[in-house]
Design an enzyme around this catalytic site. Structure first.
Site, short mmCIF file in Angstrom:
data_model
loop_
_atom_site.label_atom_id
_atom_site.label_comp_id
_atom_site.label_asym_id
_atom_site.label_seq_id
_atom_site.Cartn_x
_atom_site.Cartn_y
_atom_site.Cartn_z
N ASP A 1 -8.92 -9.81 -1.62
CA ASP A 1 -8.04 -10.57 -2.51
C ASP A 1 -8.40 -12.05 -2.42
OD1 ASP A 1 -6.02 -10.85 -4.36
OD2 ASP A 1 -4.46 -11.08 -2.87
N TYR B 1 -7.94 -16.21 -4.07
CA TYR B 1 -6.87 -17.22 -4.15
C TYR B 1 -7.37 -18.28 -5.14
CZ TYR B 1 -3.28 -20.22 -1.83
OH TYR B 1 -2.19 -21.01 -1.50
N HIS C 1 -1.43 -22.07 -8.63
CA HIS C 1 -0.75 -21.27 -7.61
C HIS C 1 -0.98 -21.84 -6.21
CE1 HIS C 1 0.75 -17.86 -5.34
NE2 HIS C 1 -0.42 -17.72 -4.75
N ARG D 1 3.82 -26.14 2.93
CA ARG D 1 3.37 -27.29 3.72
C ARG D 1 3.78 -28.59 3.03
NH1 ARG D 1 -1.08 -24.12 2.88
NH2 ARG D 1 -1.96 -25.72 1.50
N GLU E 1 2.84 -10.63 -6.62
CA GLU E 1 1.75 -11.49 -7.05
C GLU E 1 1.05 -10.79 -8.22
OE1 GLU E 1 0.69 -14.19 -3.16
OE2 GLU E 1 -0.72 -12.60 -3.71
N GLU F 1 -1.80 -10.23 -10.59
CA GLU F 1 -3.22 -10.49 -10.45
C GLU F 1 -4.04 -9.58 -11.37
OE1 GLU F 1 -4.64 -10.64 -6.45
OE2 GLU F 1 -2.71 -11.28 -5.62
N ASP G 1 0.04 -7.56 -5.98
CA ASP G 1 -0.15 -7.66 -4.53
C ASP G 1 1.18 -8.04 -3.90
OD1 ASP G 1 -1.66 -7.62 -2.16
OD2 ASP G 1 -1.94 -9.78 -2.22
N ARG H 1 7.20 -12.82 1.97
CA ARG H 1 6.98 -14.24 2.22
C ARG H 1 7.49 -14.70 3.58
NH1 ARG H 1 2.96 -15.05 -1.20
NH2 ARG H 1 3.55 -14.69 -3.36
N GLN I 1 4.90 -13.63 5.97
CA GLN I 1 3.70 -14.42 5.72
C GLN I 1 3.81 -15.82 6.34
OE1 GLN I 1 2.78 -14.83 1.56
NE2 GLN I 1 0.93 -16.01 1.91
N TYR J 1 0.75 -16.48 8.97
CA TYR J 1 -0.49 -16.79 8.24
C TYR J 1 -1.33 -17.90 8.85
CZ TYR J 1 0.74 -21.17 5.79
OH TYR J 1 1.04 -22.47 5.46
N LYS K 1 1.04 -8.53 3.61
CA LYS K 1 0.35 -8.05 2.42
C LYS K 1 -0.08 -6.59 2.50
CE LYS K 1 -0.34 -12.23 0.41
NZ LYS K 1 -0.14 -12.56 -1.01
N THR L 1 -0.27 -2.45 -2.30
CA THR L 1 -0.84 -3.17 -3.43
C THR L 1 -0.93 -2.18 -4.58
OG1 THR L 1 -2.17 -4.61 -1.99
CG2 THR L 1 -2.83 -4.46 -4.30
N THR M 1 -3.17 -14.59 -7.20
CA THR M 1 -2.06 -14.80 -8.12
C THR M 1 -2.47 -15.65 -9.31
OG1 THR M 1 -0.54 -14.70 -6.26
CG2 THR M 1 0.32 -15.58 -8.31
N GLU N 1 7.05 -19.06 -6.50
CA GLU N 1 6.91 -20.24 -7.36
C GLU N 1 8.02 -20.31 -8.41
OE1 GLU N 1 2.48 -20.73 -8.49
OE2 GLU N 1 2.76 -18.62 -7.93
#
Length: 403
Positions: free
Chosen positions: A116, A118, A123, A132, A187, A189, A221, A225, A228, A232, A241, A245, A332, A346
């Site tokens: 997968d 990114y 996104h 962050r 997600e 995709e 996917d 969260r 994650q 992560y 994850k 899927t 995503t 989001e």
């Protein structure tokens, strides 16, 4: 124009012809191709000598056909188009057509490795701001290489398979706790299915993409969260994850998307030579995300920063091989507007802004019983539309039986 009743002018006319695998009346799995709201039984068609693929179309999965390569893919597609458009073949072909309503669609190919990516700048920037907030949204490497992670091929499931709410560790002010995810997300995709394998140690250049990739599926996917956010760093997604899927049951051949290639976003700074795809093109795919009957988002795939050929080139540049049935997904798909985002993280800005659904309820993340449906279309020849099918999943509580 196809002679199949009701198929002409639809997103599933003779210009599309996506492949799937089905069961009918409990029989064994067979390969079929969609035309309108019908399915042509390719096992029966090859058995009758109407189309020839060395027996690959009589297999219970698409993998043997995928492995044959582009010359055979093209020959079969040309023959199917002839069978479904020339009235001279109608008497022989029509008995092999089945209504889609009468068949069960299953996972169309045996999934090998699953990777997968990114690849949406919007996104990645949104997630950076949410996860962050005190740092730059994009990490320094993001515009230099397609970021990705290896997922779990064994938990790729076909559309309609129940999605069991995962459990795992999540952070609290008092330390980590274990339990069901409370911030379950999607997600939206696009996935690319590998047909012809590559040799280990031999990278696949950007201009060989179409030699190896057979076609496209839609991907959800599913993502926990809260799990994650805790796991992560420093190595990326893992249990958040790997639980499920979902993919659409139809593999749309690249040939059906010949009219959907458009200029991709400019890449600045310039990428390294092995990633330079000239012309720099992406796919104009228009996704739609439905949450319990309410369309909440329309993500545009044309704006993806990293293109599918670049993803495959990067995936293999270190000498890693791809195998028949490998799946790599775009990551995503999100656009610049809130109503174009491909995740509920989001859409609700980390759960701070609830979404009002048409049934009067409000949501931030997924609740048990929620159903998410992702569809997509692409421009086709002469103004027609290409349908990419549907990927749908319903959330079941932790510990619920699989079916």
């Amino acid at each position: 124009m196809t002679w199949v009743p009701g198929a002409a002018g639809t997103p599933y006319g003779a210009h599309n012809l996506p492949y799937g695998v089905f069961r009918h009346d409990g029989d064994q799995r067979r390969i079929g191709v969609r035309i309108g709201d019908s399915l042509l039984d390719l096992d029966g068609a090859e058995a009758a000598g109407l189309v020839l693929a060395g027996g690959a179309l009589r297999a219970p999965t698409l993998n043997p056909f995928l492995a044959l390569g582009r010359p055979q893919w093209n020959a079969v597609r040309t023959r199917l188009t002839e069978l479904l458009t020339d009235q001279a073949h109608r008497a022989a072909v029509e008995p092999l057509l089945l209504p889609l309503a009468d068949v069960e669609l299953v996972l169309p190919f045996e999934v090998g490795d699953y990777v997968d990516f990114y690849s949406s700048e919007e996104h990645a920037s949104n997630v950076g701001r949410i996860f962050r907030p005190d740092e730059a949204p994009l990490l320094p490497n993001w515009k230099h290489l397609p970021i990705g992670y290896h997922g779990r091929g064994g938990t790729v499931v076909v559309s309609g398979t129940p999605v069991i709410r995962p459990s795992g560790q999540r952070a609290t002010p008092d330390g980590p706790v274990f339990g069901p995810s409370t911030r379950l997300d999607i997600e939206a995709e696009v996935g690319f299915v590998v047909g012809v394998p590559s040799e280990q140690g031999a990278p696949v250049p950007v201009d060989r993409f179409a030699d190896h990739v057979f076609g496209v599926v839609l991907v959800n996917d599913w993502s926990a969260r809260d799990l994650q956010a805790w796991e992560y760093r420093p190595l990326g997604p893992f249990l958040a994850k790997s639980f499920a899927t979902s993919v659409s049951p139809w593999v749309v051949p690249l040939d059906a998307l010949a009219d959907a290639w458009v200029p991709a976003p400019e890449q600045d700074p310039p990428v390294l030579p092995y990633l330079r795809d000239i012309p720099h093109l992406g796919l104009d795919l228009r996704l739609e995300v439905d949450w319990n009957g309410t369309v909440v988002s329309r993500p545009p795939f044309a704006g993806m920063y990293w293109t599918p050929p670049q993803q495959l080139a990067h995936l293999t540049v270190n000498g890693a091989s791809v195998r028949t049935g490998d799946l790599f997904a775009s990551g995503t798909v999100s656009g610049p507007a809130r109503a174009q985002t491909g995740s509920f993280l989001e859409l609700t800005w980390g759960g701070a802004e609830a979404v009002a659904l048409d049934d009067g309820t409000k949501r931030t993340f997924l609740e048990d019983g929620d159903t998410v449906t992702i569809t997509a279309t692409a421009p086709g020849p002469d103004g027609v539309t290409v349908g990419l099918g549907t990927v749908r999943g319903t959330i079941f509580p932790t510990g619920a039986p699989h079916r």
